[in-house]
Design a protein around this motif. Structure first.
Motif, PDB file in Angstrom:
ATOM      1  N   SER A 153     -27.660 -21.819 -14.759  1.00  0.00           N
ATOM      2  CA  SER A 153     -27.424 -21.270 -16.100  1.00  0.00           C
ATOM      3  C   SER A 153     -26.086 -20.529 -16.190  1.00  0.00           C
ATOM      4  O   SER A 153     -25.318 -20.717 -17.136  1.00  0.00           O
ATOM      5  CB  SER A 153     -28.569 -20.326 -16.481  1.00  0.00           C
ATOM      6  N   GLN A 154     -25.800 -19.684 -15.202  1.00  0.00           N
ATOM      7  CA  GLN A 154     -24.556 -18.910 -15.227  1.00  0.00           C
ATOM      8  C   GLN A 154     -23.337 -19.821 -15.142  1.00  0.00           C
ATOM      9  O   GLN A 154     -22.325 -19.595 -15.812  1.00  0.00           O
ATOM     10  CB  GLN A 154     -24.534 -17.881 -14.070  1.00  0.00           C
ATOM     11  N   GLU A 155     -23.428 -20.852 -14.304  1.00  0.00           N
ATOM     12  CA  GLU A 155     -22.311 -21.805 -14.165  1.00  0.00           C
ATOM     13  C   GLU A 155     -22.070 -22.545 -15.476  1.00  0.00           C
ATOM     14  O   GLU A 155     -20.924 -22.713 -15.910  1.00  0.00           O
ATOM     15  CB  GLU A 155     -22.614 -22.808 -13.041  1.00  0.00           C
ATOM     16  N   LYS A 156     -23.150 -22.975 -16.102  1.00  0.00           N
ATOM     17  CA  LYS A 156     -23.026 -23.684 -17.389  1.00  0.00           C
ATOM     18  C   LYS A 156     -22.373 -22.791 -18.438  1.00  0.00           C
ATOM     19  O   LYS A 156     -21.452 -23.209 -19.148  1.00  0.00           O
ATOM     20  CB  LYS A 156     -24.405 -24.131 -17.886  1.00  0.00           C
ATOM     21  N   GLN A 157     -22.864 -21.566 -18.536  1.00  0.00           N
ATOM     22  CA  GLN A 157     -22.313 -20.641 -19.531  1.00  0.00           C
ATOM     23  C   GLN A 157     -20.823 -20.389 -19.296  1.00  0.00           C
ATOM     24  O   GLN A 157     -20.020 -20.413 -20.234  1.00  0.00           O
ATOM     25  CB  GLN A 157     -23.066 -19.310 -19.491  1.00  0.00           C
ATOM     26  N   ALA A 158     -20.466 -20.164 -18.033  1.00  0.00           N
ATOM     27  CA  ALA A 158     -19.063 -19.891 -17.706  1.00  0.00           C
ATOM     28  C   ALA A 158     -18.178 -21.096 -18.045  1.00  0.00           C
ATOM     29  O   ALA A 158     -17.106 -20.945 -18.653  1.00  0.00           O
ATOM     30  CB  ALA A 158     -18.926 -19.536 -16.228  1.00  0.00           C
ATOM     31  N   LEU A 159     -18.628 -22.290 -17.672  1.00  0.00           N
ATOM     32  CA  LEU A 159     -17.858 -23.512 -17.946  1.00  0.00           C
ATOM     33  C   LEU A 159     -17.716 -23.755 -19.447  1.00  0.00           C
ATOM     34  O   LEU A 159     -16.631 -24.068 -19.943  1.00  0.00           O
ATOM     35  CB  LEU A 159     -18.526 -24.730 -17.294  1.00  0.00           C
ATOM     36  N   LEU A 160     -18.822 -23.619 -20.174  1.00  0.00           N
ATOM     37  CA  LEU A 160     -18.804 -23.883 -21.616  1.00  0.00           C
ATOM     38  C   LEU A 160     -17.943 -22.864 -22.361  1.00  0.00           C
ATOM     39  O   LEU A 160     -17.166 -23.224 -23.252  1.00  0.00           O
ATOM     40  CB  LEU A 160     -20.234 -23.885 -22.171  1.00  0.00           C
ATOM     41  N   ARG A 161     -18.067 -21.590 -21.989  1.00  0.00           N
ATOM     42  CA  ARG A 161     -17.278 -20.560 -22.695  1.00  0.00           C
ATOM     43  C   ARG A 161     -15.792 -20.686 -22.373  1.00  0.00           C
ATOM     44  O   ARG A 161     -14.947 -20.514 -23.257  1.00  0.00           O
ATOM     45  CB  ARG A 161     -17.811 -19.168 -22.355  1.00  0.00           C
ATOM     46  N   ALA A 162     -15.466 -21.013 -21.130  1.00  0.00           N
ATOM     47  CA  ALA A 162     -14.056 -21.200 -20.768  1.00  0.00           C
ATOM     48  C   ALA A 162     -13.482 -22.417 -21.488  1.00  0.00           C
ATOM     49  O   ALA A 162     -12.354 -22.384 -21.997  1.00  0.00           O
ATOM     50  CB  ALA A 162     -13.917 -21.368 -19.254  1.00  0.00           C
ATOM     51  N   THR A 163     -14.264 -23.489 -21.564  1.00  0.00           N
ATOM     52  CA  THR A 163     -13.822 -24.707 -22.272  1.00  0.00           C
ATOM     53  C   THR A 163     -13.628 -24.413 -23.748  1.00  0.00           C
ATOM     54  O   THR A 163     -12.651 -24.853 -24.362  1.00  0.00           O
ATOM     55  CB  THR A 163     -14.850 -25.847 -22.068  1.00  0.00           C
ATOM     56  N   SER A 164     -14.548 -23.639 -24.334  1.00  0.00           N
ATOM     57  CA  SER A 164     -14.441 -23.265 -25.742  1.00  0.00           C
ATOM     58  C   SER A 164     -13.124 -22.535 -26.009  1.00  0.00           C
ATOM     59  O   SER A 164     -12.415 -22.828 -26.977  1.00  0.00           O
ATOM     60  CB  SER A 164     -15.622 -22.371 -26.138  1.00  0.00           C
ATOM     61  N   LYS A 165     -12.787 -21.593 -25.117  1.00  0.00           N
ATOM     62  CA  LYS A 165     -11.530 -20.835 -25.295  1.00  0.00           C
ATOM     63  C   LYS A 165     -10.305 -21.737 -25.177  1.00  0.00           C
ATOM     64  O   LYS A 165      -9.347 -21.598 -25.929  1.00  0.00           O
ATOM     65  CB  LYS A 165     -11.457 -19.706 -24.257  1.00  0.00           C
ATOM     66  N   MET A 166     -10.346 -22.667 -24.225  1.00  0.00           N
ATOM     67  CA  MET A 166      -9.216 -23.593 -24.046  1.00  0.00           C
ATOM     68  C   MET A 166      -9.027 -24.475 -25.283  1.00  0.00           C
ATOM     69  O   MET A 166      -7.911 -24.747 -25.707  1.00  0.00           O
ATOM     70  CB  MET A 166      -9.448 -24.486 -22.827  1.00  0.00           C
ATOM     71  N   LEU A 167     -10.150 -24.918 -25.857  1.00  0.00           N
ATOM     72  CA  LEU A 167     -10.081 -25.783 -27.036  1.00  0.00           C
ATOM     73  C   LEU A 167      -9.612 -25.021 -28.277  1.00  0.00           C
ATOM     74  O   LEU A 167      -9.113 -25.609 -29.223  1.00  0.00           O
ATOM     75  CB  LEU A 167     -11.452 -26.411 -27.302  1.00  0.00           C
ATOM     76  N   ALA A 168      -9.777 -23.701 -28.253  1.00  0.00           N
ATOM     77  CA  ALA A 168      -9.383 -22.876 -29.410  1.00  0.00           C
ATOM     78  C   ALA A 168      -7.882 -22.571 -29.410  1.00  0.00           C
ATOM     79  O   ALA A 168      -7.367 -22.004 -30.369  1.00  0.00           O
ATOM     80  CB  ALA A 168     -10.181 -21.578 -29.421  1.00  0.00           C
ATOM     81  N   THR A 169      -7.204 -22.947 -28.320  1.00  0.00           N
ATOM     82  CA  THR A 169      -5.761 -22.692 -28.236  1.00  0.00           C
ATOM     83  C   THR A 169      -5.036 -24.000 -27.904  1.00  0.00           C
ATOM     84  O   THR A 169      -5.591 -25.081 -28.070  1.00  0.00           O
ATOM     85  CB  THR A 169      -5.455 -21.635 -27.153  1.00  0.00           C
ATOM     86  N   GLU A 170      -3.803 -23.892 -27.411  1.00  0.00           N
ATOM     87  CA  GLU A 170      -3.057 -25.079 -26.983  1.00  0.00           C
ATOM     88  C   GLU A 170      -3.687 -25.582 -25.690  1.00  0.00           C
ATOM     89  O   GLU A 170      -3.515 -24.997 -24.635  1.00  0.00           O
ATOM     90  CB  GLU A 170      -1.580 -24.705 -26.753  1.00  0.00           C
ATOM     91  N   PHE A 171      -4.437 -26.666 -25.779  1.00  0.00           N
ATOM     92  CA  PHE A 171      -5.215 -27.135 -24.628  1.00  0.00           C
ATOM     93  C   PHE A 171      -4.296 -27.574 -23.496  1.00  0.00           C
ATOM     94  O   PHE A 171      -3.342 -28.310 -23.696  1.00  0.00           O
ATOM     95  CB  PHE A 171      -6.118 -28.304 -25.035  1.00  0.00           C
TER      96      PHE A 171
END
Length: 278
Positions: free
Chosen positions: A63-81
Motif C-alpha cells: 500500500s505504501q509503495e503504491k501511494q508513493a508511486l502514484l502521488r509522485a507520478t501525479s506531481k510529475m504529470l502536473a508539471t513539465e514531465f
C-alpha cells in the motif's frame, strides 16, 4: 519533454498501438476508428492511464509503495514531465511492474503537442485519486464514496475525452453525462469482478447494497451515457463512443442471466452491429 525525431515517433506510435492491442482489445478497436491526430491523443491517454491503473492494482506492491508511486507520478504529470525522472522513480520496481507502466514517458511522447497538457492534467488527477483510494484500501461505504471512486478511475476519462472532442470537432458535451459514461462502464466491471474483489478484501458495494442495487446504479449511468452519445454528430467519434457502451449494455445483460461475461463471438458480433448502425 524532449522533441523526438520523426522516425522515433513513428516507431513509438506503432509500439503504442501494439501495446494497446495487448492491454485492451475493447478499447483498441474503437480507437482505430478515430482520425489520425485524435487517434494518437486517445491512444496516448489510454496507455498513460493504464500505466497508472496497473500500479494501483499490482498484487506485488504494498500500500505504501503504491501511494508513493502514484502521488509522485501525479506531481510529475502536473508539471513539465521528465521521462528520465519517471524512469528513476520506477527503477526499483522494474522487475515487477508491467511494460505499460515502465514506459509511461513513451506514451506521453506520442501525444500531439497541443493536446498533451489535457492528457497530463486528467492523468495527474486520476493518479492522486487512486492513491487516496489505495490508502482507504478501496473500502466503499456510501453511494457518495462509490461516486467518488468511479469518478477518479473512469469518470475522469469521460471528461478528458469530451475535451478532446471539443478540440477536434468543436463538439459540446455535458460534463456530468461524460462522467456518467465512465461510471457506467466501471459499475459493469465492479459487478463482473465482485467475487474476485471480495477474495482480495476490496469492497466496492456501499454498505447495505445488493447486487440489484449495483445493477440499478450501472443502468442509471449507462442511460446517461446513451444521452451523452446523442450530442455527438461526427461519425468516427460516435463509433468510438458507441462500441464500449454497447459492450457494457450486453455484458450487463449477460451478468443478469447468470453468465460471467460475453463470448468472443458475441463481442465480434457487437462490433459489426455498431459499425453497421452508424
Amino acid at each position: 519533454m524532449e522533441d523526438l525525431v520523426v522516425p522515433e515517433v513513428a516507431a513509438l506510435q506503432k509500439e503504442a498501438m501494439d501495446m494497446l492491442k495487448k492491454t485492451s482489445r475493447t478499447f483498441y478497436i474503437p480507437i482505430t476508428f478515430l482520425e489520425p491526430k485524435l487517434k494518437k491523443a486517445v491512444a496516448s491517454a489510454y496507455l498513460v492511464m493504464r500505466a497508472i491503473d496497473e500500479i494501483e492494482d499490482h498484487e506485488a506492491l504494498g500500500s505504501q509503495e503504491k501511494q508513493a508511486l502514484l502521488r509522485a507520478t501525479s506531481k510529475m504529470l502536473a508539471t513539465e514531465f521528465n521521462t528520465k525522472e519517471y524512469e528513476q522513480l520506477v527503477q526499483p520496481f522494474q522487475d515487477i511492474l508491467p511494460e505499460v507502466s515502465l514506459r509511461l514517458g513513451d506514451w506521453l511522447a506520442i501525444c500531439p503537442v497541443d493536446l498533451v497538457d489535457k492528457v497530463k492534467e486528467s492523468s495527474s488527477e486520476m493518479a492522486e485519486g487512486m492513491a487516496k483510494w489505495v490508502e482507504k484500501n478501496w473500502q466503499v461505504k456510501t453511494k457518495e464514496d462509490l461516486d467518488e471512486y468511479t469518478y477518479y478511475v473512469a469518470g475522469l476519462v469521460g471528461v478528458m475525452l469530451s475535451d478532446l472532442w471539443k478540440w477536434s470537432a468543436d463538439i459540446d458535451t455535458d460534463r456530468e453525462l461524460a462522467i456518467a459514461y465512465g461510471r457506467g462502464l466501471q459499475a459493469v466491471n465492479i459487478l463482473r469482478n465482485k467475487d474476485e474483489d471480495k477474495e482480495r478484501g476490496v469492497q466496492f458495494f456501499p454498505e447495505g447494497w445488493t447486487r440489484e442495487d449495483m445493477f440499478h446504479y450501472a443502468e442509471e449511468n449507462l442511460a446517461k451515457a446513451d444521452e451523452y452519445n446523442k450530442s455527438i454528430k461526427r461519425k468516427s467519434i460516435v463509433l468510438f463512443c458507441k462500441l464500449p457502451l454497447a459492450l457494457a449494455h450486453k455484458t450487463l445483460k449477460a451478468l443478469k442471466s447468470g453468465k460471467e461475461k460475453m463470448t468472443r463471438a458475441e463481442v465480434e458480433a457487437t462490433v459489426e452491429e455498431v459499425q453497421a448502425e452508424v
